[in-house]
Each structure stands twice: as structure tokens, then as C-alpha cells.
Design a protein around this motif. Sequence first.
Motif, short mmCIF file in Angstrom:
data_model
loop_
_atom_site.label_atom_id
_atom_site.label_comp_id
_atom_site.label_asym_id
_atom_site.label_seq_id
_atom_site.Cartn_x
_atom_site.Cartn_y
_atom_site.Cartn_z
N VAL A 95 10.75 116.56 -12.68
CA VAL A 95 11.07 116.41 -11.26
C VAL A 95 10.18 117.33 -10.41
O VAL A 95 10.13 118.54 -10.64
CB VAL A 95 12.56 116.73 -11.00
CG1 VAL A 95 12.86 116.76 -9.51
CG2 VAL A 95 13.44 115.72 -11.70
N ALA A 96 9.49 116.73 -9.44
CA ALA A 96 8.73 117.52 -8.48
C ALA A 96 9.62 117.98 -7.33
O ALA A 96 9.49 119.10 -6.84
CB ALA A 96 7.56 116.70 -7.93
N LYS A 97 10.53 117.12 -6.92
CA LYS A 97 11.48 117.47 -5.86
C LYS A 97 12.56 116.40 -5.79
O LYS A 97 12.39 115.28 -6.29
CB LYS A 97 10.77 117.58 -4.51
CG LYS A 97 10.07 116.29 -4.10
CD LYS A 97 9.16 116.52 -2.91
CE LYS A 97 8.28 115.29 -2.69
NZ LYS A 97 7.29 115.51 -1.66
N ILE A 98 13.67 116.77 -5.20
CA ILE A 98 14.77 115.84 -4.95
C ILE A 98 15.04 115.85 -3.45
O ILE A 98 15.34 116.88 -2.87
CB ILE A 98 16.04 116.24 -5.73
CG1 ILE A 98 15.77 116.19 -7.24
CG2 ILE A 98 17.20 115.33 -5.36
CD1 ILE A 98 16.92 116.69 -8.08
N GLU A 99 14.87 114.66 -2.82
CA GLU A 99 15.11 114.52 -1.40
C GLU A 99 16.50 113.92 -1.19
O GLU A 99 16.83 112.90 -1.81
CB GLU A 99 14.08 113.58 -0.77
CG GLU A 99 12.64 113.93 -1.05
CD GLU A 99 11.68 112.82 -0.69
OE1 GLU A 99 10.50 113.10 -0.47
OE2 GLU A 99 12.11 111.64 -0.62
N VAL A 100 17.29 114.53 -0.34
CA VAL A 100 18.63 114.02 -0.04
C VAL A 100 18.71 113.75 1.46
O VAL A 100 18.58 114.67 2.27
CB VAL A 100 19.73 115.00 -0.47
CG1 VAL A 100 21.11 114.39 -0.23
CG2 VAL A 100 19.57 115.38 -1.94
N ILE A 101 18.87 112.48 1.80
CA ILE A 101 18.96 112.04 3.19
C ILE A 101 20.42 111.81 3.52
O ILE A 101 21.10 111.02 2.86
CB ILE A 101 18.15 110.75 3.42
CG1 ILE A 101 16.68 110.97 3.03
CG2 ILE A 101 18.26 110.29 4.86
CD1 ILE A 101 15.87 109.69 3.04
N TYR A 102 20.92 112.50 4.55
CA TYR A 102 22.32 112.40 4.93
C TYR A 102 22.51 111.36 6.04
O TYR A 102 21.65 111.19 6.90
CB TYR A 102 22.83 113.75 5.44
CG TYR A 102 23.03 114.81 4.39
CD1 TYR A 102 21.99 115.21 3.56
CD2 TYR A 102 24.25 115.44 4.23
CE1 TYR A 102 22.16 116.19 2.61
CE2 TYR A 102 24.44 116.43 3.28
CZ TYR A 102 23.38 116.80 2.47
OH TYR A 102 23.55 117.78 1.53
N GLY A 103 23.65 110.71 6.02
CA GLY A 103 23.99 109.79 7.08
C GLY A 103 23.67 108.35 6.71
O GLY A 103 22.93 108.07 5.77
N SER A 104 24.22 107.43 7.47
CA SER A 104 24.04 106.01 7.17
C SER A 104 22.58 105.62 7.25
O SER A 104 21.90 105.85 8.25
CB SER A 104 24.84 105.16 8.15
OG SER A 104 24.60 103.80 7.91
#
Length: 866
Positions: free
Chosen positions: A232-241
Amino acid sequence: MQKIWFLIFGRIRIDGGVLLLLFFLGVCFRASGQSSCDDEVLLKAKSDYNVGMFGESIQGLRACTDVQGFSLGQLKEAYHLLVLNYIALDNSEASQYYMEQLLRLEPDFVPGLSDPQALWMLAEQIKYGLSEDYSITIAGNEDKRKRLPYTVHIVDAKTIQRRGYNTFAEVLKDLPGFSFSSDFGSQHVNAYHRGNNNTDFNNFLLLIDGIEQNSVWSGGIRMYGQYPLSNVAKIEVIYGSSYSLFGQQAQQGVINIVTKALGEGEKVSVSSQVAYGHNQTYLADVSVVRRTKDFEGSLVFRYYGSGLNSLSSFEEFNYSPTVYSSYNYLNKLSLTGIEAREFAAQNTDIINNVNLRVLKDGNLVVRVEPTQIGIQNARNRDQQAFDTLINGKPIGYSNHVGNYYIGGRFKVVNLELGYNIWLTEVGNVNDGTRFSLGGKNNLGLWRPLQSNYYVHYHKDYSGKLTLHNISTFSISKIRRESAYTQFVSYANGKLGLRDLATNVLSGWESVYYYELSREFHNNTHFDFKLFNQLDVILGLNIRSGLVKGDFHKGTTPSASVQGSGSGQQNLQYVNYQNYSPYMHMSLALGSVTNLILNTRYDHTRLQDRKGFDDRLNYQAGLVFSPDPFRLKFTFGTLYQPPSMKQLFSTDFARDSSNVSLNPEEGHIFDLNVVYRPSTASRFSVSAYYLKQDNLINEVHENRRILYKNIGTLKAIGVEFMGKFQYKNYTLSANASYVDSKVDFFDGSGEFETGNIPAYSFYLGLNALYFEKLNVNARLNWVGERKAGTLTSVKANTETAFDVVSNLDVTFGYSDLLPGLTLQLKGMNVLDQQFSDPGSLSADGILRSNEIPQPKFMLFGKILYDF
């Protein structure tokens, strides 16, 4: 041998926009006549650096960088050398400047293993500050040029390593807004987010390099510890609909796992880790990335196994038959009111039986109950059922998880092919209690498999038009050996008064389950850069699936394939199609303001059902980013159609399907303010409000368990996240508050959403000593979680779950040998005993209403990278 490398590891990453920029600037540089700025200058500067002649190295490099004499490939190497020189001279301002220039040319720059720790830390600081501009995923395309209105949190590879995470779920646990219930059963981990207690976790979309990973059948994300972290290079977490842009399962947000790629000039990279610790937990994963002249490819493998947390010493999971000595059979078996009258009318042949009696008010039957003899007979039959062997082993608690993951991909020019497969075998005893299920050794096991095969074509046309086409074939499967060993007893209500009167014995019944669902998914979109201020994506999602309506069931593994679903006629398999055109528009209004508009139209049809209503969903957003601030605002619609599992499934303790379920829908407001006073610090505050109609929950109704639209969810919340770095110390913190309520459709009123903590807090400290010894400590404080009759989880016999203070500490020593890191990690070092809520239909009988969590655990880990 070369052919083997060619076939297995062929893959090269090309960002069309960056290549175009490189080419254009390279032509300009060559045209400027700077013929003296070539590789010889770089070799001389590197030689000067190696012998400590830092001033001479800088002078030679800047003679070319200041007049744009290098090609862009050479310029990146020059900036790298300049950063090294200025770090050696302890010039923080200059080293920061040139690192920023390097990252603007190569946002995914990864320092080399020989680079000093100070360069790694500087790269991490600046990447963190620029992350929202330079790393986000749009409709399968990782695009580093757009400013999007979402609240985004990113966890990079260095953070994952320093904190010693063993599983993907541990990463999410430390982010704001997430709350977890670990039942270690067939679901394994239930993830709640921003006031929504959907334990299926099917309202978040999980991507690996833009490829969807959610279950075709349930729509949910399964976290058994199967996902590898070494690659894993990075984990992106996008919040909201994000539904209007990303489609299915993105109602609450998107998680994108970005895997490692080779840096400039590298030919092969290997990352690996092995660990062992408490509860017989062991893991091993390794990832290899290989580059040849024309190809680049990767391969990753992981095995994770654990005895989890043995609960045999806890009351709900103690399989001693003596537990039935004090069980209240009178209350469990008695019938009153209409139920009593109907029973008496339909069972006239046993009314005078010695095991039961009928109580009347005049001629009106008011109660049917067991006699003292009947109570003793029920008790004896339940206790005697434990004196048996299942699968050659005595009845008892046993639970273990073991899983494999393998993935690979290769790419040539614009075409990438890849796959990932994971399979798990996990005990499902924790789905129930001692009153309902046997352990894994007694054939209580669940064996899911998920596989994805994809082709990704990417073509950039002159920097003005980019084409992306991703075709994915996905399979979700419950393998034939999956089974629930159910206790058919008087205590859990599987046997009743008529069984008591007709001398039916208690016993254990193994029921095998099998499920196979398949889906083809094609996502095509065109990215138009009409002019500098306007960027438009036009796309079309097409899904076509053959999905299991209900489990095949049988009494043996082989019979499970031919068995019929539970009462669902002509629904062995369901054909469905979905067509979804969508648009994303980004309009720059000046240098610091972006206007965003996303729209999606859904047309879905199911077999034997006319389908859900066609829907138009949208999202509007505004980004205002005058340095050092960034303000983001979004308003969008929520939409989540029910999964096949929710529509048709009648697995263990879910007694009835509900094919009339309506989609969840609503809207959400999200405001995010980011303040970045320096590259060493960043602070973020988010506020949100969501209203979600037709909330789907698993509920008890008339002694049955089923999925049902229960009401309207309303949640309002605030989240804070901050990070500050000083020299070798990094302090990070986040806090969340949510007020979440459900207004029930049955008119019973508005109740607090069960199992959700109103407050939670995280504090982390990372310290680096001697550039080799890393110490990381993380404290998670989770507030009281309410349950019971005054909440949305009314069947749970618990009323509240205590406050949790969980401290994890990781010690790591790097470069013991080149690339070798040793770690020692303690989890729950305060040795606190606490429990998490069970499922939404937890009642303490068929479903456990609290799951004790592991106390102190110690792990040793070896990491090796070269």
C-alpha cells in the motif's frame, strides 16, 4: 527467465498529462540551447555530494535549474540532489522549496532506501500538505489536478508502517467518524460511520487502484484481515455522499487503496512483512514490483490467520449444559392473548397433555404454559443435547480465521490487466450465542470468496481529451462447505409447546449454505479539458449480473448445490441490469475558487420485479482555497438500492425475506475547513447534516428476523483532525461528535440510533530517535454506546456499552540491516476488558448482544524492503 519476468511483472505507469508536460517542457529546454546541461552535470553534482562538496554540487545544479537547462527527467533528479545537499547543510528553507518543486513534478515521489531519514520526513510533510490537490480518484481515474469538494483523509505507507497496523480495519479505526463492532463471526467486522449503524457496511465503496471490491451479492465490504498492507502506497478516504460520481455503494463515501509503484530509475522493488502474536495470530505478505524496458508488473500475496478472541469463559458463550439449570422456561414457552387462543384452537389433541396447561377466564383462553413437569422435560432435553459429538468433536466454543489474498497486474503503454482474489474460512459461532450456534470445530464455519478480473485502457489525446475504460468481471461466492450448526432447543424458541407435548428431543442441526453471484461492470468516461478553467467528465456505467436470490441450502455440502432457497419460488438467480450515465464538471472561478457539479441518472431492472424507480442524483460543491485555508462545501443526494442479500436472503436467524424493500434515499450537507499554516501542520474541521429515508435495518418482528425499511435517519455531526510535526516528533489527533436519531415509520416515535457513540477521540504521538528507533503511541477513546428499548436496536437486552479507552504502542527499529525493520506492538496495553455491540437484531438468544473484545495483546513483526 526474461520471458517469465515479461509475462508476470510487465507494467508501466504513464500519466498522460504529466508525459505531455514533460515532452513540451523538454522540447522547450532543448530549444533554449542549454546543451551543457546534460547527464554529465548530474554525475558531477552527485560525485560532489558524495564527497561532501555540497556548495560545489549546488552551484553546478543551479547553473542549469535556474535557467531551465535540464530536460524534465533530469530536472527531477536535480531537485532530488538539491534537497539532499540543502539537508546536509541544514538549510531547511531551501530543502523545503526544492522538495515542493520535486513533488509538483512527481506527486508520487518515493525516497530511495539510501536517502536520509530527514528527506523521508520532509517528503511526508509536504505530501500531507498538498494531498488534496495531488491525490484523488475520480471514476476510476487517479487525477492529481482537480480540487474536489470532499472531506478527504489520507493515510500513507510510512504511517501504516510506523503504527504497526496488521489489518485494514485497524487503519480505519484511527480515522474520525468511524466506529467498529468486531463480532469475529461471518461478518467479522461491522463498521459504522457518521451516525449510520448499517452493519453490512454496504454504503461505502471500496476500491483498490480504482477497481471495485464490494461484494456483488451483499454490496458490503468484508474485513477479515485479508487485504495486504505491504504493497500500500496510501489509503484515501472520501467522506460524504459520492453516489452521483462513483455510483453504487458510495452513499456514505469512498475508500481507495493505492498500491505501490516503482520510482524513477528503479527496476525491481520487494516489500514484505511477517508477524506473530497473541491468540495465535500470524500474518505474512509480500509484494513484488518489476519493471522492464516496456512493461511494469506487480504481484502480491498475503496469508492471515488468528485464533481471534476465545470467548469460552464468558457467560454468553459458555457451552456448559448447567446454564439451562436456571433458565426461565416458563416465560420462554408460554403463550398469551391471541397467540394462546390460536394455539388452543389448533392443537385440541394435546390440550390435556401432562406437559402443558391452558388457563381460561371463563370460556376465554388467556394463557397456555408448560407445567412443572413440562418445564423439567424441556430442561432435560436441552441439557442432554450437549452429550453428543459433531464432526467428531464435543460441543464447545471454537473460532478461528484464516485467509489468503493474491493479486497481480501488468501494464504496457495504455493497457493494464489485473486481478485480485481472496478467500476466507472463519468460524461463525459469534453470529449467535451458546443458545443458538455451535463452534467452528462443530461445522460452524463460513467460507466466502471474492475475485475481480479487470482490463483498464487509458489514452490521452494531446492533453485535451483523456479516455478511460475499465471492464471488471467480479465473483462473490459462499463455498459449499459453509455451514451453521444450529441448536434446535426449547430455550431458543426453535421448539415450542407442541414439540414439548409430543416428546420432540432437542438437538443440533448442520445446515450447509452455497451462493454464487457474478457481475460484469463496464465504466467508460471521457475527460474533456475544454480550456484551463473548465474540466468535464462524461461517463457511462453499465452493470449486468446474475445474482443469487437466496442461499442454496442442504444437509450435506453436495446437496447444497441442488437445494432450494427458503420459500422463494423462481428466485434461485436474479438477472439485473443497470445503466448509469454521469457527468462531473469542475469550473475554476479565478485562481482560488472551484465550482463542482456531479449528476448521475440510474436505470435499474430486476428479474420478476419491474425495478426500482429511475433516479436522477446530483451533487453541487464549492472549493475556496486562499492559502493557507481551504473551504469546501457540498450538497448532494443520497441513494442506496437494497442489495440482493437484503431483498431475498434468509440465512441463519433471518427468517423471512422482504422483496418489497425500498431504496434508501435522502440528502447530505457537508462543510470542511482546512488550515495549513506550514508544511509541518494541518488542521481540519468538518460539519455535516444528513437525512436518510427508508433506512434498512435487520429487525425482530412477530418472532421473526428480517430486513425492513424502519424509518428516517437524521444525523448531525462535527469532526476535527489535526497534525503537527516538530523535528522528530509528530502529534496527530481527531475528535468526532454525532447526534443520530431514527424516526420510526410505525409511529412509535424518534429514538437514538443504537450502537453509535456520540463522542470519540483519538490522540497519536510518533517519535523518532537516532534516525532508527521509532516509537508510536495511539489512544482511542470511545464514548458510551446506547442500546435497548429506548434506541433503534430495541431487541438488545443491554441498555448501554461502557466508555472505552484503548491504547496501542508500537516500537520499531529500522535498518538493522539495509531495508530490515523490527517491530514490537502492544494492543490494548491498558488491559481493559470491554465489549462491542452485536448485530442490529441482537437479542441475547439467537444473536449475541455483546461481543467481548481482546484484552492486552503483543505482536512481533519483521519488515523487509529492497
